[in-house]
Design a protein around this motif. Structure first.
Motif, PDB file in Angstrom:
ATOM      1  N   TRP A 162      41.520  37.812  40.081  1.00  0.00           N
ATOM      2  CA  TRP A 162      42.078  36.672  40.101  1.00  0.00           C
ATOM      3  C   TRP A 162      41.462  35.963  38.944  1.00  0.00           C
ATOM      4  O   TRP A 162      42.237  35.038  38.082  1.00  0.00           O
ATOM      5  CB  TRP A 162      41.951  35.828  41.209  1.00  0.00           C
ATOM      6  CG  TRP A 162      43.204  36.129  42.249  1.00  0.00           C
ATOM      7  CD1 TRP A 162      42.988  36.133  43.546  1.00  0.00           C
ATOM      8  CD2 TRP A 162      44.349  35.455  41.985  1.00  0.00           C
ATOM      9  NE1 TRP A 162      44.329  36.358  44.391  1.00  0.00           N
ATOM     10  CE2 TRP A 162      45.110  35.566  43.163  1.00  0.00           C
ATOM     11  CE3 TRP A 162      45.136  35.111  41.114  1.00  0.00           C
ATOM     12  CZ2 TRP A 162      46.641  35.438  43.427  1.00  0.00           C
ATOM     13  CZ3 TRP A 162      46.345  34.799  41.145  1.00  0.00           C
ATOM     14  CH2 TRP A 162      47.362  35.098  42.306  1.00  0.00           C
ATOM     15  N   SER A 163      40.209  35.914  38.683  1.00  0.00           N
ATOM     16  CA  SER A 163      39.723  35.107  37.638  1.00  0.00           C
ATOM     17  C   SER A 163      40.155  35.515  36.337  1.00  0.00           C
ATOM     18  O   SER A 163      40.138  34.662  35.259  1.00  0.00           O
ATOM     19  CB  SER A 163      37.974  35.148  37.639  1.00  0.00           C
ATOM     20  OG  SER A 163      37.608  36.291  37.472  1.00  0.00           O
ATOM     21  N   GLU A 164      40.687  36.601  36.210  1.00  0.00           N
ATOM     22  CA  GLU A 164      41.017  37.067  34.809  1.00  0.00           C
ATOM     23  C   GLU A 164      42.645  37.136  34.662  1.00  0.00           C
ATOM     24  O   GLU A 164      42.911  37.519  33.668  1.00  0.00           O
ATOM     25  CB  GLU A 164      40.415  38.622  34.514  1.00  0.00           C
ATOM     26  CG  GLU A 164      39.134  38.479  34.591  1.00  0.00           C
ATOM     27  CD  GLU A 164      38.710  40.400  34.278  1.00  0.00           C
ATOM     28  OE1 GLU A 164      38.996  40.781  35.193  1.00  0.00           O
ATOM     29  OE2 GLU A 164      37.789  40.443  33.516  1.00  0.00           O
ATOM     30  N   LEU A 195      42.858  26.428  28.820  1.00  0.00           N
ATOM     31  CA  LEU A 195      41.593  26.419  28.982  1.00  0.00           C
ATOM     32  C   LEU A 195      40.805  25.681  30.000  1.00  0.00           C
ATOM     33  O   LEU A 195      39.751  25.708  30.223  1.00  0.00           O
ATOM     34  CB  LEU A 195      41.048  25.613  27.470  1.00  0.00           C
ATOM     35  CG  LEU A 195      41.354  25.922  26.249  1.00  0.00           C
ATOM     36  CD1 LEU A 195      41.104  25.122  25.127  1.00  0.00           C
ATOM     37  CD2 LEU A 195      40.433  27.391  26.049  1.00  0.00           C
ATOM     38  N   ALA A 196      41.584  25.347  30.990  1.00  0.00           N
ATOM     39  CA  ALA A 196      41.119  24.961  32.308  1.00  0.00           C
ATOM     40  C   ALA A 196      40.826  25.910  33.459  1.00  0.00           C
ATOM     41  O   ALA A 196      41.230  27.094  33.154  1.00  0.00           O
ATOM     42  CB  ALA A 196      42.061  23.946  32.914  1.00  0.00           C
ATOM     43  N   THR A 197      39.890  25.626  34.252  1.00  0.00           N
ATOM     44  CA  THR A 197      39.331  26.574  35.049  1.00  0.00           C
ATOM     45  C   THR A 197      40.426  26.632  36.099  1.00  0.00           C
ATOM     46  O   THR A 197      41.206  25.661  36.566  1.00  0.00           O
ATOM     47  CB  THR A 197      38.226  26.075  35.848  1.00  0.00           C
ATOM     48  OG1 THR A 197      37.149  25.900  34.669  1.00  0.00           O
ATOM     49  CG2 THR A 197      37.604  27.018  36.900  1.00  0.00           C
ATOM     50  N   ARG A 241      40.219  33.015  26.351  1.00  0.00           N
ATOM     51  CA  ARG A 241      40.311  33.257  27.862  1.00  0.00           C
ATOM     52  C   ARG A 241      39.938  34.358  28.416  1.00  0.00           C
ATOM     53  O   ARG A 241      38.650  34.593  29.041  1.00  0.00           O
ATOM     54  CB  ARG A 241      41.256  32.760  28.418  1.00  0.00           C
ATOM     55  CG  ARG A 241      41.324  32.426  29.947  1.00  0.00           C
ATOM     56  CD  ARG A 241      42.616  32.053  30.773  1.00  0.00           C
ATOM     57  NE  ARG A 241      42.283  31.695  32.180  1.00  0.00           N
ATOM     58  CZ  ARG A 241      41.910  30.431  32.497  1.00  0.00           C
ATOM     59  NH1 ARG A 241      41.953  29.625  31.706  1.00  0.00           N
ATOM     60  NH2 ARG A 241      41.611  30.402  33.796  1.00  0.00           N
ATOM     61  N   ARG A 242      40.464  35.516  27.618  1.00  0.00           N
ATOM     62  CA  ARG A 242      40.016  36.900  28.317  1.00  0.00           C
ATOM     63  C   ARG A 242      38.587  37.306  27.651  1.00  0.00           C
ATOM     64  O   ARG A 242      37.710  37.984  28.520  1.00  0.00           O
ATOM     65  CB  ARG A 242      41.061  37.971  27.812  1.00  0.00           C
ATOM     66  CG  ARG A 242      40.576  39.352  27.906  1.00  0.00           C
ATOM     67  CD  ARG A 242      41.803  40.163  27.614  1.00  0.00           C
ATOM     68  NE  ARG A 242      42.756  40.143  28.384  1.00  0.00           N
ATOM     69  CZ  ARG A 242      43.922  40.724  28.097  1.00  0.00           C
ATOM     70  NH1 ARG A 242      44.007  41.746  27.325  1.00  0.00           N
ATOM     71  NH2 ARG A 242      44.948  40.774  29.112  1.00  0.00           N
ATOM     72  N   GLN A 243      38.457  36.922  26.438  1.00  0.00           N
ATOM     73  CA  GLN A 243      36.801  37.042  25.851  1.00  0.00           C
ATOM     74  C   GLN A 243      35.662  36.410  26.566  1.00  0.00           C
ATOM     75  O   GLN A 243      34.748  36.869  26.495  1.00  0.00           O
ATOM     76  CB  GLN A 243      36.986  36.935  24.227  1.00  0.00           C
ATOM     77  CG  GLN A 243      37.815  37.928  23.458  1.00  0.00           C
ATOM     78  CD  GLN A 243      38.294  37.174  22.361  1.00  0.00           C
ATOM     79  OE1 GLN A 243      37.308  36.334  21.759  1.00  0.00           O
ATOM     80  NE2 GLN A 243      39.199  37.876  21.530  1.00  0.00           N
ATOM     81  N   HIS A 244      36.125  35.228  27.080  1.00  0.00           N
ATOM     82  CA  HIS A 244      34.711  34.299  27.219  1.00  0.00           C
ATOM     83  C   HIS A 244      34.968  33.936  29.095  1.00  0.00           C
ATOM     84  O   HIS A 244      35.704  33.204  29.344  1.00  0.00           O
ATOM     85  CB  HIS A 244      34.839  33.110  26.622  1.00  0.00           C
ATOM     86  CG  HIS A 244      34.622  33.443  25.128  1.00  0.00           C
ATOM     87  ND1 HIS A 244      33.410  33.509  24.639  1.00  0.00           N
ATOM     88  CD2 HIS A 244      35.616  33.335  24.054  1.00  0.00           C
ATOM     89  CE1 HIS A 244      33.466  33.764  23.384  1.00  0.00           C
ATOM     90  NE2 HIS A 244      34.754  33.661  22.932  1.00  0.00           N
TER      91      HIS A 244
END
Length: 710
Positions: free
Chosen positions: A148-150, A512-514, A569-572
C-alpha cells in the motif's frame, strides 16, 4: 403461463449459476419464496426452450441438462404470487438474468413488457446469460503484490481511456484488449503508476430515463451482472465470439500484471439496475424481491440509501453470499488485485444505521481470500448518517474527501486552517490513527470521474451540464473551484499561466503528501470536459481522454512533471511513510520526523496551528524514518522541505538553518511552466530568505554537508 420442455436430471444445489462440466450443464438458482423455476434456453434462431427445475434444496432450485453446450443463451422464469403490497413481485412472463451468470449478451431495450406490472413477454427486450466453459481460461500471471505504501492509483474508464488513442487499433478501442495494448501499458509504465482502478466493468445497462433522452449510462454505475465482464467492452464479442469477454478480460489482467500494474475494480454492490418500484424487472426483483432488496415500511416501495431507487439487502445471508462469491471470483478466476466499493456505507448498514460490526464488514474481515486484496471504501451514501470518512475498520482504505476539499480550498484561496492542511499532508492521522490503521488508509485524491477534471477545476466556477437534458440541475454545486477571472477557456496567456501553475500545485501536493495518491486519467495531460462535472451519460469526446493534447508543449510539460513527481515518490521512502509521524525523532539523537515552519523560518507554535493557512513549510526528515525494513533494519533517505504558498502575491520565506540543513537544492518548482524540474546547480543557502512566487510549490532536498561548488 404454461410450462414446457423436457425434464432435467436432479443435479446439484451448488455451485450456483450454470456450470458446464464437459458433458452438460448444472443449473442452480436461489429463490427462497418461489413456487417454481424454469431454465429457459435460446437456440441460434432465438427459439426458447423451457426446462422446469423441479428439485429444491435449501431454497436453491436446481437441475442438470446433459448435452447443453457453452455459448448457448439462457435465463430464468420464476413463479410465485404477484403481491407488490406484500413485497412479492413474481411474474413468469419476465425473463430473468442469472445472478451468477459469467457472461451476458444482448441489449436492454425500452418496451412496456420489461416492467413487471405490465403484461407481455420481456425476453426479446432484455439481456440473456451465456453459458461459459470455465475450463477455458487465460493466465493472469503472478500478482505484482505492490505494498500500500508504494501504491499510486490511476482511475480510468476502459472505453474512455482508449477511444481516442492513435496508437490503439480502431477495432480495439474501447475494449479490454485496447486497454492491454502496448501503447496504453507503455503510458502507465512511463508514468510510474502501480495500479489501474477501472470504473465499473460488471455488466450494466442504461436507465430508462436516459434511453428515453437518447443517452446512455457511460460510467457504468448501474450493474446487473456481478460475475460478468461488461460485454460492450469486449473486442471478442464485437467479432461475434459469444462469451469471449471472460477470456479477454483475463488476458488484459495478465498483460497489466506482466508490466507490474495491479487491477482494482470499482464495484457497485449497493444497488442494481432494476431501480425503484417502477423500474424494469431484469433479475433480482423477479427472483425474490423481498430478500434481495431493502423494502420500505410499505413493502411495495424500497429503502433508497443510494439515490438510485433501491438498496441491496446485506442483512440477508444469501445477498452477502452473492457479494462475497462475486468478489472471490474476480480475485481468483479473473486475477483482480483489489476493489473500490461504491457508496460503501450502504453495505455497512444493519437494519438502518451504518454498523462497523455489521454482517458485511465482519464477513469481509475474516474471508481468507479477501484479506489479501486491496479494499477501498467510498465511505458515504445518501442516507441519514451515511457519511463515514475515517470510520471503516482495519484492512480498509478510504477515499479521503477531506484531503480533496482541503487541497482545493487551500489553492483557490479559501480559508483553510494550518492544522487541517497539516493533517492532510501528513496522512490524516486525525481520521485513521485511532483504530490502528496506517497513513495509507487515506486515498488522497483531488479529482475523480465524478466532478471537474483538474483543468476544469481551475477554469470554471460553475458546472456546465446542459448536454444531459436536465436543465443543468444535475451534478454538484459545491465544486470548490476557481476560474481566476474568467469563466471557461481563454486566450489570455497570463491567465493560462496561472491556471497551469495551479494544476501543477494541485498535482504536486497530492503526489507528495503522505497517503496513497489517486490520479484521474487525463489529468496528467490537461484533459477537459468543458465544465461538465457529471458526464455519466455522455459516451463521446466530452468523456474520452484526448491524447492529442500531448502535441502541445504546455501539456507535455504537465505530463513530464507528473511523471517526475511519481518517480520521486517511488525513489524516496520519506515521501511515502508507512507509519504516522509523531513530531519526535524516530530514533535517539536524530531530528524530529516532521517539522512545520512559518515564513520566518521558525517552527510553528500552537497559536500558529489554528491560523489561516496561506504559506506553509513542511520538513520531512529522512535521517531515520519511522518503521523498519523487512529484516529490522533502519530506513534512511534524503530529507526534504516542501513549501506551499497559496497567496496571490510574492512572499519572502526563510529556509530553516541548522540543524535542519546547511544547503537546499530545488527539486520541484511549479513556477517553471516548461521545465518544473531542478538543475544540478540550483542550490540555496540554509537560513537565508528566498522569494516565493505567487501560488507556488517548491520541493527542496536538504543537505547537511558543507556545499562544495567544485
Amino acid at each position: 403461463m404454461a410450462r414446457t420442455g423436457s425434464r432435467a436430471w436432479p443435479g446439484s444445489w451448488r455451485p450456483l449459476g450454470l456450470s458446464f462440466d464437459g458433458q452438460g450443464v448444472n443449473a442452480a438458482v436461489w429463490a427462497a419464496g418461489a413456487t417454481g423455476v424454469d431454465l429457459c434456453l435460446f437456440d441460434e434462431d432465438g427459439a426458447e426452450h423451457r426446462v422446469p427445475l423441479s428439485e429444491s434444496t435449501f431454497h436453491v432450485w436446481h437441475g442438470y441438462l446433459p448435452g447443453v453446450e457453452p455459448g448457448m443463451r439462457y435465463g430464468f422464469r420464476v413463479y410465485g404470487p404477484w403481491e407488490p403490497e406484500q413485497g412479492h413481485r413474481w411474474n413468469p412472463e419476465k425473463l430473468l438474468l442469472d445472478p451468477y451468470a459469467r457472461a451476458l449478451t444482448g441489449e436492454f431495450e425500452l418496451d412496456d413488457a420489461v416492467y413487471g406490472h405490465n403484461p407481455g413477454d420481456s425476453a426479446p427486450f432484455v439481456p440473456k446469460g451465456v453459458i461459459v466453459d470455465e475450463r477455458d481460461t487465460a493466465d493472469t500471471g503472478p500478482r505484482p503484490a505492490t505494498s500500500w505504501s508504494e501504491t499510486v492509483i490511476y482511475e480510468a474508464h476502459v472505453r474512455g481511456l482508449t477511444m481516442r488513442h492513435p496508437g490503439v487499433p480502431e477495432d480495439l478501442r474501447g475494449t479490454y484488449a485496447g486497454l492491454a495494448h502496448p501503447a496504453i501499458i507503455d503510458h502507465f509504465v512511463n508514468l510510474g503508476i502501480t495500479a489501474v482502478e477501472l470504473l465499473p466493468v460488471h455488466h450494466f445497462v442504461s436507465e430508462p430515463h436516459l434511453l428515453e433522452r437518447g443517452l446512455v449510462n457511460y460510467w457504468g454505475y448501474n450493474s446487473i451482472g456481478y460475475f460478468a465482464p461488461h460485454a460492450g467492452y469486449s473486442a471478442a464479442v464485437r467479432r461475434g465470439r459469444r462469451g469471449g469477454q471472460v477470456r479477454e478480460f483475463q488476458e488484459m489482467v495478465g498483460a497489466l500484471h506482466k508490466a507490474g500494474i495491479e487491477v482494482i475494480l470499482d464495484v457497485v454492490y449497493n444497488h442494481t439496475a432494476e431501480g425503484g418500484e417502477n423500474g424494469p424487472m431484469l433479475s433480482f426483483r423477479g427472483i425474490d424481491n423481498d430478500c434481495y432488496y431493502r423494502l420500505g415500511e410499505d413493502p411495495s416501495t424500497y429503502q433508497d440509501y443510494t439515490g438510485c431507487g433501491n438498496t441491496l439487502n446485506v442483512t440477508q445471508p444469501h445477498v452477502i453470499q452473492l457479494i462475497t462469491d462475486s468478489l472471490r471470483y474476480w480475485a481468483t478466476r479473473m486475477g483482480v488485485d483489489g476493489f473500490r466499493f461504491d457508496l460503501a456505507s450502504a453495505l455497512a448498514r444493519s437494519m438502518h444505521d451504518v454498523d462497523k460490526l455489521g454482517s458485511f464488514l465482519t464477513v469481509i474481515s475474516q474471508d481468507p481470500v479477501l484479506q489479501d486484496v486491496k479494499l477501498i471504501a467510498e465511505p458515504w451514501d445518501v442516507g441519514q448518517g451515511g457519511y463515514q470518512v475515517g470510520e471503516f475498520p482495519p484492512l480498509w482504505t478510504e477515499w479521503n474527501d477531506k484531503f480533496r476539499d482541503t487541497a482545493r480550498d487551500f489553492w483557490r484561496g479559501a480559508r483553510t486552517d494550518v492544522r487541517d492542511l497539516a493533517y492532510r499532508l501528513s496522512g490524516s492521522s486525525d481520521l485513521y490513527q485511532d483504530d490502528g490503521r496506517r497513513p495509507y488508509a487515506s486515498i488522497n485524491f483531488i479529482t475523480a470521474h465524478d466532478g471537474f477534471t483538474m483543468r476544469d477545476l481551475v477554469t470554471y466556477e460553475q458546472k456546465h451540464n446542459e448536454a444531459h437534458g436536465e436543465d443543468n440541475r444535475d451534478g454538484s454545486n459545491d465544486n470548490r473551484s476557481c476560474n481566476y477571472g474568467a469563466e471557461g477557456e481563454s486566450e489570455d496567456e497570463q491567465l493560462n499561466l496561472v491556471r497551469r501553475r495551479q494544476i501543477r500545485n494541485l498535482l504536486g501536493m497530492m503526489l507528495l503528501a503522505t497517503g496513497v495518491p489517486m490520479l484521474t486519467s487525463g489529468d496528467e495531460m490537461g484533459r477537459t470536459q468543458g465544465g461538465d462535472n457529471n458526464a455519466y451519460c455522455l459516451d463521446n469526446e466530452t468523456s474520452w481522454v484526448d491524447w492529442s493534447l500531448l502535441k502541445h508543449p504546455e501539456w507535455r510539460s504537465l505530463l513530464d512533471l507528473t511523471r517526475r513527481l511519481i518517480h520521486l515518490r517511488r525513489q524516496h521512502p520519506v515521501l511515502r511513510q508507512r507509519v504516522f509521524f509523531s513530531g519526535q525523532p524516530a530514533f535517539p539523537g536524530g531530528l524530529q520526523d516532521i517539522a512545520w515552519f512559518r515564513p520566518d523560518g521558525k517552527e510553528m507554535t500552537d497559536a500558529d496551528w489554528f491560523a489561516p493557512a496561506r504559506v506553509l513549510g513542511v520538513y520531512l526528515s529522512g535521517q531515520d524514518i519511522r518503521g523498519r525494513g523487512p529484516h529490522g533494519e533502519r530506513i534512511t533517505d534524503d530529507s526534504f522541505l516542501l513549501v506551499l504558498h497559496a497567496g496571490a502575491e510574492e512572499l519572502e520565506f526563510t529556509l530553516p538553518g541548522d540543524p535542519w540543513a546547511r544547503w537546499y537544492q530545488v527539486v520541484i518548482d511549479t513556477t517553471l511552466d516548461a521545465d518544473p524540474g531542478a538543475k544540478d546547480d540550483d542550490v540555496l543557502g540554509a537560513g537565508a530568505p528566498i522569494v516565493l512566487a505567487p501560488r507556488s510549490l517548491l520541493l527542496l532536498r536538504a543537505d547537511h554537508e558543507l556545499w562544495n561548488a567544485t
